[in-house]
Design a protein around this motif. Structure first.
Motif, PDB file in Angstrom:
ATOM      1  N   TYR A   1       0.832  -1.214   0.000  1.00 24.13           N
ATOM      2  CA  TYR A   1       0.000   0.000   0.000  1.00 24.13           C
ATOM      3  C   TYR A   1       0.864   1.261   0.000  1.00 24.13           C
ATOM      4  CZ  TYR A   1      -3.392   3.523   1.273  1.00 24.13           C
ATOM      5  OH  TYR A   1      -4.165   4.656   1.270  1.00 24.13           O
TER       6      TYR A   1
ATOM      7  N   LYS B   1       2.889   8.170   3.500  1.00 22.66           N
ATOM      8  CA  LYS B   1       2.002   7.051   3.855  1.00 22.66           C
ATOM      9  C   LYS B   1       2.605   6.220   4.988  1.00 22.66           C
ATOM     10  CE  LYS B   1      -1.207   5.953   0.219  1.00 22.66           C
ATOM     11  NZ  LYS B   1      -1.459   7.143  -0.504  1.00 22.66           N
TER      12      LYS B   1
ATOM     13  N   ARG C   1       1.113   5.412   8.780  1.00 20.63           N
ATOM     14  CA  ARG C   1       1.048   4.080   9.450  1.00 20.63           C
ATOM     15  C   ARG C   1       1.734   4.134  10.806  1.00 20.63           C
ATOM     16  NH1 ARG C   1      -2.134   3.878   5.754  1.00 20.63           N
ATOM     17  NH2 ARG C   1      -3.251   1.938   5.687  1.00 20.63           N
TER      18      ARG C   1
ATOM     19  N   ASN D   1      -6.467  -0.196   4.034  1.00 16.11           N
ATOM     20  CA  ASN D   1      -7.562   0.684   3.618  1.00 16.11           C
ATOM     21  C   ASN D   1      -8.582  -0.089   2.784  1.00 16.11           C
ATOM     22  OD1 ASN D   1      -4.990   2.126   4.051  1.00 16.11           O
ATOM     23  ND2 ASN D   1      -6.277   3.917   3.797  1.00 16.11           N
TER      24      ASN D   1
ATOM     25  N   LEU E   1     -12.907   2.477  -0.241  1.00 10.01           N
ATOM     26  CA  LEU E   1     -13.211   3.912  -0.128  1.00 10.01           C
ATOM     27  C   LEU E   1     -12.054   4.689   0.487  1.00 10.01           C
ATOM     28  CD1 LEU E   1     -16.918   3.804   1.101  1.00 10.01           C
ATOM     29  CD2 LEU E   1     -16.077   4.079  -1.235  1.00 10.01           C
ATOM     30  N   GLY E   2     -11.005   3.975   0.898  1.00 12.36           N
ATOM     31  CA  GLY E   2      -9.837   4.644   1.482  1.00 12.36           C
ATOM     32  C   GLY E   2      -9.801   4.626   2.997  1.00 12.36           C
ATOM     33  N   GLN E   3     -10.889   4.141   3.623  1.00 16.57           N
ATOM     34  CA  GLN E   3     -10.941   4.161   5.097  1.00 16.57           C
ATOM     35  C   GLN E   3     -10.026   3.081   5.690  1.00 16.57           C
ATOM     36  OE1 GLN E   3     -14.901   3.914   6.639  1.00 16.57           O
ATOM     37  NE2 GLN E   3     -14.246   4.404   8.707  1.00 16.57           N
ATOM     38  N   PRO E   4      -9.174   3.471   6.669  1.00 17.38           N
ATOM     39  CA  PRO E   4      -8.269   2.487   7.256  1.00 17.38           C
ATOM     40  C   PRO E   4      -8.954   1.590   8.305  1.00 17.38           C
ATOM     41  CG  PRO E   4      -7.861   4.667   8.207  1.00 17.38           C
ATOM     42  CD  PRO E   4      -8.963   4.836   7.193  1.00 17.38           C
TER      43      PRO E   4
ATOM     44  N   ILE F   1      -6.420   8.687  10.116  1.00 17.91           N
ATOM     45  CA  ILE F   1      -5.064   9.136   9.772  1.00 17.91           C
ATOM     46  C   ILE F   1      -5.156  10.422   8.958  1.00 17.91           C
ATOM     47  CG2 ILE F   1      -2.967   8.542   8.459  1.00 17.91           C
ATOM     48  CD1 ILE F   1      -3.733   5.557   8.832  1.00 17.91           C
ATOM     49  N   THR F   2      -4.215  11.335   9.189  1.00 13.39           N
ATOM     50  CA  THR F   2      -4.124  12.511   8.317  1.00 13.39           C
ATOM     51  C   THR F   2      -2.645  12.813   8.063  1.00 13.39           C
ATOM     52  OG1 THR F   2      -4.858  14.804   7.960  1.00 13.39           O
ATOM     53  CG2 THR F   2      -4.185  14.235  10.205  1.00 13.39           C
ATOM     54  N   HIS F   3      -2.329  13.345   6.887  1.00 16.82           N
ATOM     55  CA  HIS F   3      -0.952  13.792   6.652  1.00 16.82           C
ATOM     56  C   HIS F   3      -0.912  15.010   5.748  1.00 16.82           C
ATOM     57  CE1 HIS F   3      -1.790  10.788   3.572  1.00 16.82           C
ATOM     58  NE2 HIS F   3      -1.514   9.798   4.377  1.00 16.82           N
TER      59      HIS F   3
HETATM   60  C1  COA Z   1     -11.359  11.075   2.676  1.00 13.53           C
HETATM   61  C2  COA Z   1     -10.784  12.485   2.707  1.00 13.53           C
HETATM   62  C3  COA Z   1     -11.526  13.264   3.789  1.00 13.53           C
HETATM   63  C4  COA Z   1      -9.274  12.456   3.012  1.00 13.53           C
HETATM   64  O1  COA Z   1      -8.841  13.779   3.306  1.00 13.53           O
HETATM   65  P1  COA Z   1      -7.504  14.442   2.733  1.00 13.53           P
HETATM   66  O2  COA Z   1      -7.411  15.806   3.275  1.00 13.53           O
HETATM   67  O3  COA Z   1      -7.459  14.229   1.267  1.00 13.53           O
HETATM   68  O4  COA Z   1      -6.325  13.576   3.284  1.00 13.53           O
HETATM   69  P2  COA Z   1      -5.720  13.439   4.760  1.00 13.53           P
HETATM   70  O5  COA Z   1      -4.260  13.615   4.696  1.00 13.53           O
HETATM   71  O6  COA Z   1      -6.437  14.259   5.778  1.00 13.53           O
HETATM   72  O7  COA Z   1      -6.043  11.919   5.100  1.00 13.53           O
HETATM   73  C5  COA Z   1      -5.472  10.885   4.380  1.00 13.53           C
HETATM   74  C6  COA Z   1      -5.912   9.638   5.078  1.00 13.53           C
HETATM   75  O8  COA Z   1      -7.332   9.617   5.153  1.00 13.53           O
HETATM   76  C7  COA Z   1      -7.754   8.290   5.274  1.00 13.53           C
HETATM   77  N1  COA Z   1      -8.895   8.102   4.415  1.00 13.53           N
HETATM   78  C8  COA Z   1      -8.937   8.112   3.067  1.00 13.53           C
HETATM   79  N2  COA Z   1     -10.184   7.902   2.651  1.00 13.53           N
HETATM   80  C9  COA Z   1     -10.967   7.759   3.748  1.00 13.53           C
HETATM   81  C10 COA Z   1     -12.341   7.498   3.975  1.00 13.53           C
HETATM   82  N3  COA Z   1     -13.192   7.321   2.962  1.00 13.53           N
HETATM   83  N4  COA Z   1     -12.799   7.413   5.240  1.00 13.53           N
HETATM   84  C11 COA Z   1     -11.944   7.554   6.278  1.00 13.53           C
HETATM   85  N5  COA Z   1     -10.610   7.797   6.132  1.00 13.53           N
HETATM   86  C12 COA Z   1     -10.149   7.899   4.881  1.00 13.53           C
HETATM   87  C13 COA Z   1      -6.584   7.396   4.887  1.00 13.53           C
HETATM   88  O9  COA Z   1      -6.130   6.735   6.062  1.00 13.53           O
HETATM   89  C14 COA Z   1      -5.546   8.372   4.369  1.00 13.53           C
HETATM   90  O10 COA Z   1      -4.225   8.044   4.715  1.00 13.53           O
HETATM   91  P3  COA Z   1      -3.494   6.745   4.121  1.00 13.53           P
HETATM   92  O11 COA Z   1      -3.832   6.678   2.670  1.00 13.53           O
HETATM   93  O12 COA Z   1      -2.051   6.999   4.379  1.00 13.53           O
HETATM   94  O13 COA Z   1      -4.047   5.573   4.890  1.00 13.53           O
HETATM   95  C15 COA Z   1     -10.960  13.199   1.359  1.00 13.53           C
HETATM   96  O14 COA Z   1     -10.332  12.396   0.381  1.00 13.53           O
HETATM   97  C16 COA Z   1     -12.389  13.456   0.986  1.00 13.53           C
HETATM   98  O15 COA Z   1     -13.030  14.375   1.521  1.00 13.53           O
HETATM   99  N6  COA Z   1     -12.900  12.694   0.049  1.00 13.53           N
HETATM  100  C17 COA Z   1     -14.242  12.908  -0.409  1.00 13.53           C
HETATM  101  C18 COA Z   1     -15.174  12.012   0.303  1.00 13.53           C
HETATM  102  C19 COA Z   1     -14.826  10.607  -0.016  1.00 13.53           C
HETATM  103  O16 COA Z   1     -14.010  10.316  -0.837  1.00 13.53           O
HETATM  104  N7  COA Z   1     -15.535   9.712   0.670  1.00 13.53           N
HETATM  105  C20 COA Z   1     -15.273   8.343   0.513  1.00 13.53           C
HETATM  106  C21 COA Z   1     -15.674   7.853  -0.819  1.00 13.53           C
HETATM  107  S1  COA Z   1     -17.393   7.934  -1.119  1.00 13.53           S
END
Ligand code: COA
Length: 123
Positions: free
Chosen positions: A36, A47, A51, A75, A78-81, A101-103
């Motif tokens: 990943y 990334k 972790r 993940n 949908l990207g959720q961990p 997680i956020t970065h």
């Molecule tokens: C999900 C979202 C909030 C991530 O925010 P971001 O500011 O781009 O990124 P951040 O640095 O704050 O966070 C990144 C981390 O968010 C997490 N993440 C990604 N998608 C996620 C989700 N659907 N739910 C929860 N956490 C999520 C991951 O852990 C990621 O880190 P990793 O790839 O290293 O594991 C943003 O992509 C978003 O608003 N997307 C639109 C809604 C969306 O895609 N919903 C899900 C699909 S329907």
């Protein structure tokens, strides 16, 4: 009910430097996590830092010592961990862990929450 919470933040540069050491990634990531966190030019320090922060947060939330490799964070589509713990000390049946997680460029941070299912008392 919630029985634990943990938080951690890490400098991405610290992880970038650590990744230059042989075996660093092997000590903290599972094989699936390595996949990943990989890019065409090596590991994504961002990334891996995510972790790292998430695993530190999980350890704080659980309050037990675990090897980072025994904590797996993958993940979903949908990207959720999601967290799995591969250690017999961990009560997989009753405890569930949630992480977020956020970065940004310079830092990665994560929070973890541990939930314990309440035993059903027969009426
Ligand atoms: C999900 C979202 C909030 C991530 O925010 P971001 O500011 O781009 O990124 P951040 O640095 O704050 O966070 C990144 C981390 O968010 C997490 N993440 C990604 N998608 C996620 C989700 N659907 N739910 C929860 N956490 C999520 C991951 O852990 C990621 O880190 P990793 O790839 O290293 O594991 C943003 O992509 C978003 O608003 N997307 C639109 C809604 C969306 O895609 N919903 C899900 C699909 S329907």
């Amino acid at each position: 009910m919630v029985v634990g919470v943990g938080i951690d933040i890490v400098e991405v540069d610290r992880i970038r430097k650590a990744l230059l050491r042989p075996n660093f990634s092997r000590r903290i990531l599972t094989e699936l996590e390595e996949t990943y966190c990989s890019t065409s030019s090596g590991f994504s320090a961002l990334k891996v830092a995510g972790r790292w922060a998430a695993k530190e947060a999980v350890i704080k939330a659980l309050g037990i010592s675990l090897r980072m490799q025994d904590i797996e964070i993958l993940n979903d589509p949908l990207g959720q961990p999601h967290v799995s713990i591969h250690d017999s000390k961990f009560d997989n049946k009753r405890l569930k862990i949630f992480v977020s997680i956020t970065h940004e460029r310079g830092h990665a941070a994560a929070v973890a929450v541990v939930e314990r299912s309440i035993l059903q008392i027969p009426l």
